[in-house]
Design a protein around this motif. Structure first.
Motif, PDB file in Angstrom:
ATOM      1  N   ALA A 118       0.819  -1.223   0.000  1.00 26.40           N
ATOM      2  CA  ALA A 118       0.000   0.000   0.000  1.00 26.40           C
ATOM      3  C   ALA A 118       0.847   1.265   0.000  1.00 26.40           C
ATOM      4  CB  ALA A 118      -0.936  -0.001   1.205  1.00 26.40           C
TER       5      ALA A 118
ATOM      6  N   ASN B 163       3.952   4.892  -3.343  1.00 28.81           N
ATOM      7  CA  ASN B 163       2.871   5.849  -3.137  1.00 28.81           C
ATOM      8  C   ASN B 163       3.177   6.798  -1.987  1.00 28.81           C
ATOM      9  OD1 ASN B 163       1.391   4.379  -5.064  1.00 28.81           O
ATOM     10  ND2 ASN B 163       0.624   2.999  -3.498  1.00 28.81           N
TER      11      ASN B 163
ATOM     12  N   ALA C  20      -2.506   4.131  -0.231  1.00 25.11           N
ATOM     13  CA  ALA C  20      -2.325   3.642  -1.601  1.00 25.11           C
ATOM     14  C   ALA C  20      -2.988   4.548  -2.625  1.00 25.11           C
ATOM     15  CB  ALA C  20      -2.880   2.224  -1.716  1.00 25.11           C
TER      16      ALA C  20
ATOM     17  N   GLN D  71      -4.218  -2.518  -3.622  1.00 19.77           N
ATOM     18  CA  GLN D  71      -3.004  -2.447  -2.824  1.00 19.77           C
ATOM     19  C   GLN D  71      -3.308  -2.513  -1.327  1.00 19.77           C
ATOM     20  OE1 GLN D  71      -1.046   1.102  -4.394  1.00 19.77           O
ATOM     21  NE2 GLN D  71       0.294  -0.202  -5.611  1.00 19.77           N
TER      22      GLN D  71
END
Length: 369
Positions: A224, A228, A287, A302
């Motif tokens: 996750a 990101n 995410a 994710q």
């Protein structure tokens, strides 16, 4: 649209060189002619690249206008333009997951059911858009049974996801979009309820438990936050005797983890017990809305992958199995002022204790590289 675009001549045929003539110049030693030819081509290439950037920006703005203008006509024109642009230049930076989240925000489910999910052509070029939009609508509470047309062709690996919003998918946050930009904010703060902060000063002893995380476990747990967020790390500890949930708040600062290595007996360390739905929401926000966020559909995938990793389940486990296992785990959310977290308010840690108390998994995420 960019005023500069009006000055560009785009209808003329491109100018090609004769490769045979260029080779003859080289064989004749006419380097000056080749230099002039190279300078001419370089100039034309730079102008074409600049024109492409301008057109790409203008097309992106036009797409934002259409997604944020409610109504069937806007959506139908958007689909037509997306199809033409994809056919003309491949992906062309179409940002289909972004288009999906903007459509879900600004268009009614009824309009989307009559446009995006009907009359799907064979060899559909916009399959990712339709699949992403389906999950965006699910997460916003749309019941697909009320709109039977909301049935896209599934796109791996998004086809792994449940085709219904699950009970643990509570209160997902979404980016907010307008024609001129976007805004988001990940809520990583601890709640006032469920707090389990141990008293200070804390004992300075170190736990004998050792990190036994495998590469596969680590990679799945950090899914996750991977790419990101800023940076994420994971640890897994396996105990010989069961750990009870009441022991976890005092245990975490004693474990051999970078995220608490320099905490000391008086450093800020706050922890709360959280229901699994709150943990999923935190993972989803990370995410979908991080600095390289993936928006609703890919963010949903994710978040589920990280949840599976925290529960010690392999990558191929079904979503139903992940849900059953996650509901049996005990979940904790913590924050500290250690150097790992850079004392940033958006940083957080998650700890997951297995039902038998023999496995403790930890994810620590910071939005600072």
């Amino acid at each position: 649209m960019s005023d500069e675009a009006n000055d560009l001549t785009t209808d003329s045929e491109p100018e090609y060189i004769s490769r045979d003539e260029a080779r003859q110049y080289a064989l004749a030693g006419d380097i000056a002619h080749l230099q002039g030819l190279g300078s001419h081509l370089t100039s034309r290439y730079a102008a074409a690249a600049r024109a492409a950037r301008i057109h790409r920006t203008d097309l992106a703005y036009l797409r934002r206008i259409l997604t944020t203008t409610p109504g069937r006509d806007s959506v139908e024109l958007l689909l037509r333009l997306l199809g033409e642009q994809e056919a003309a230049g491949g992906s062309m930076g179409l940002e289909l997951p972004l288009m999906a989240t903007m459509l879900a925000q600004h268009q009614s489910p009824a309009v989307l059911a009559r446009t995006v999910f009907t009359d799907i052509p064979e060899g559909d070029r916009l399959r990712e858009l339709r699949t992403c939009l389906f999950h965006e609508l699910l997460l916003r509470g749309v019941d697909p049974d009320e709109f039977p047309a909301l049935r896209p062709g599934w796109l791996p690996p998004l086809d792994w996801l449940p085709d219904r919003r699950r009970a643990l998918e509570t209160e997902p946050d979404f980016t907010r979009h307008s024609v001129n930009g976007s805004a988001s904010g990940v809520k990583t703060g601890l709640p006032t309820h469920g707090r389990l902060d141990p008293p200070t000063p804390r004992p300075t002893g170190k736990s004998p438990l050792l990190n036994s995380v495998t590469v596969d476990e680590h990679n799945l747990i950090v899914t996750a936050a991977e790419r990101n967020w800023g940076y994420a790390a994971a640890w897994v500890f396996r105990a010989d005797r069961p750990i009870i949930p009441a022991q976890v708040p005092a245990l975490l600062p004693t474990l051999p983890m970078d995220c608490v290595a320099d905490l000391g007996p008086d450093g800020r360390y706050e922890i709360a017990a959280r229901p699994v739905g709150d943990i999923w929401s935190l993972l989803f926000a990370t995410a979908s809305m991080g600095r390289s966020g993936r928006y609703g559909a890919w963010g949903r995938l994710q978040a589920w992958r990280s949840l599976a990793g925290l529960c010690g389940l392999p990558f191929h486990t079904s979503a139903a199995e992940v849900e059953r296992e996650a509901e049996q785990y005990t979940w904790f959310h913590f924050q500290t002022d250690s150097e790992f977290f850079h004392q940033d308010g958006d940083d957080y840690g998650i700890a997951a204790l297995s039902p038998d108390g023999l496995r403790l998994a930890v994810l620590a995420a910071t939005d600072t590289d």
